[in-house]
Enzyme design. Structure first.
Site, PDB file in Angstrom:
ATOM      1  N   TYR A 105       0.682  79.666 -20.830  1.00 53.18           N
ATOM      2  CA  TYR A 105      -0.481  79.469 -21.683  1.00 53.18           C
ATOM      3  C   TYR A 105      -1.721  79.331 -20.806  1.00 53.18           C
ATOM      4  CZ  TYR A 105       2.219  78.665 -25.975  1.00 53.18           C
ATOM      5  OH  TYR A 105       3.026  78.814 -27.076  1.00 53.18           O
ATOM      6  N   ASP A 151      -0.333  77.623 -32.961  1.00 54.93           N
ATOM      7  CA  ASP A 151      -0.972  76.844 -34.021  1.00 54.93           C
ATOM      8  C   ASP A 151      -2.164  77.592 -34.622  1.00 54.93           C
ATOM      9  OD1 ASP A 151       0.804  74.847 -33.276  1.00 54.93           O
ATOM     10  OD2 ASP A 151      -0.648  73.840 -31.985  1.00 54.93           O
TER      11      ASP A 151
END
Length: 250
Positions: free
Chosen positions: A115, A55
């Site tokens: 992540y 994002d």
């Protein structure tokens, strides 16, 4: 010829990985910038595929991408890497290029991702972390956060932890592990799984932080999963603390 690339980027000033449309390179995305340079190298419009569609504001320690270059374009993988880095902005770097099989696809062949989310503790005054971590005001009970995280590990429907969930696509994912690395100044939460939904990691972090601040009980994670509605989970953690750290393949 299909090339596989490892890419690092500081996502602070970009609108994410995925090109927004229009002419290649005309938008402020990582994919757009990469395609502009590669198209110049090849001499025609070319498309690159990335493993993770990070994002806006999210960073990558190791994004994997692949690109098909026409056979008549000369150059070794090292020469391709040097050319790309010469023309890319300094906050995007290709760290490795190698030839891959023609059927290799960076996203479709990925079997998992890791992540990392970086949190600055309230007592930290490290000015250099401000663009790469979320400063949480308050004392975090990391033991309670670990207990809550254990409820999230495994195969679940993570619809409650997703923004813009599609009714047609499955929101079932498997989180293989959630681990914590803590120092006096910061906390890093590592998520490994077979895939992650839109904003999923950031919503998981926001919810775990609410547990750490005493706003929720760890056992509430089960109820949130069962509800399957975004409104029952916690806030979405800021983008700047999130890093795509690793993409896994067979």
């Amino acid at each position: 010829m299909n090339y596989r690339m490892k890419i690092q980027y500081d996502g602070t000033r970009y609108k994410g990985w995925q090109r927004q449309g229009g002419v290649s390179g005309s938008d402020a995305t990582i994919q757009g910038k990469m395609e502009a340079v590669l198209s110049r190298y090849v001499g025609k419009e070319i498309q690159i595929d990335g493993a993770g569609r990070t994002d806006a504001g999210v960073h990558a320690m190791e994004q994997i991408a692949n690109v098909h270059v026409p056979e008549n374009v000369s150059g070794t993988p090292e020469e391709l890497k040097e050319y790309i880095n010469e023309y890319l902005p300094e906050d995007i770097r290709v760290t490795a290029v190698e030839r891959a099989g023609e059927r290799f696809h960076s996203r479709l062949n990925a079997i998992g991702k890791r992540y990392e989310y970086h949190i600055m503790k309230a007592t930290s005054e490290n000015v250099f972390q401000r663009k790469y971590a979320w400063k949480v005001l308050g004392i975090l009970n990391t033991e309670q956060m670990r207990i809550a995280a254990d409820f999230l590990v495994g195969k679940h429907d993570f619809r409650s932890f997703c923004s813009k969930a599609s009714k047609k696509k499955s929101t079932v994912r498997t989180i293989r592990s959630i681990t914590f690395k803590e120092t006096e100044q910061d906390l890093v939460i590592c998520f490994e799984g077979d895939g992650f939904l839109y904003n999923m990691v950031r919503i998981l972090v926001g919810t775990l932080v609410e547990v750490g601040l005493g706003k929720r009980q760890p056992e509430e994670m089960l109820e949130i999963l069962e509800r399957k509605e975004r409104k029952y989970a916690g806030e979405t953690a800021p983008a700047q603390g999130l890093f795509l750290a690793k993409v896994y393949y067979d």
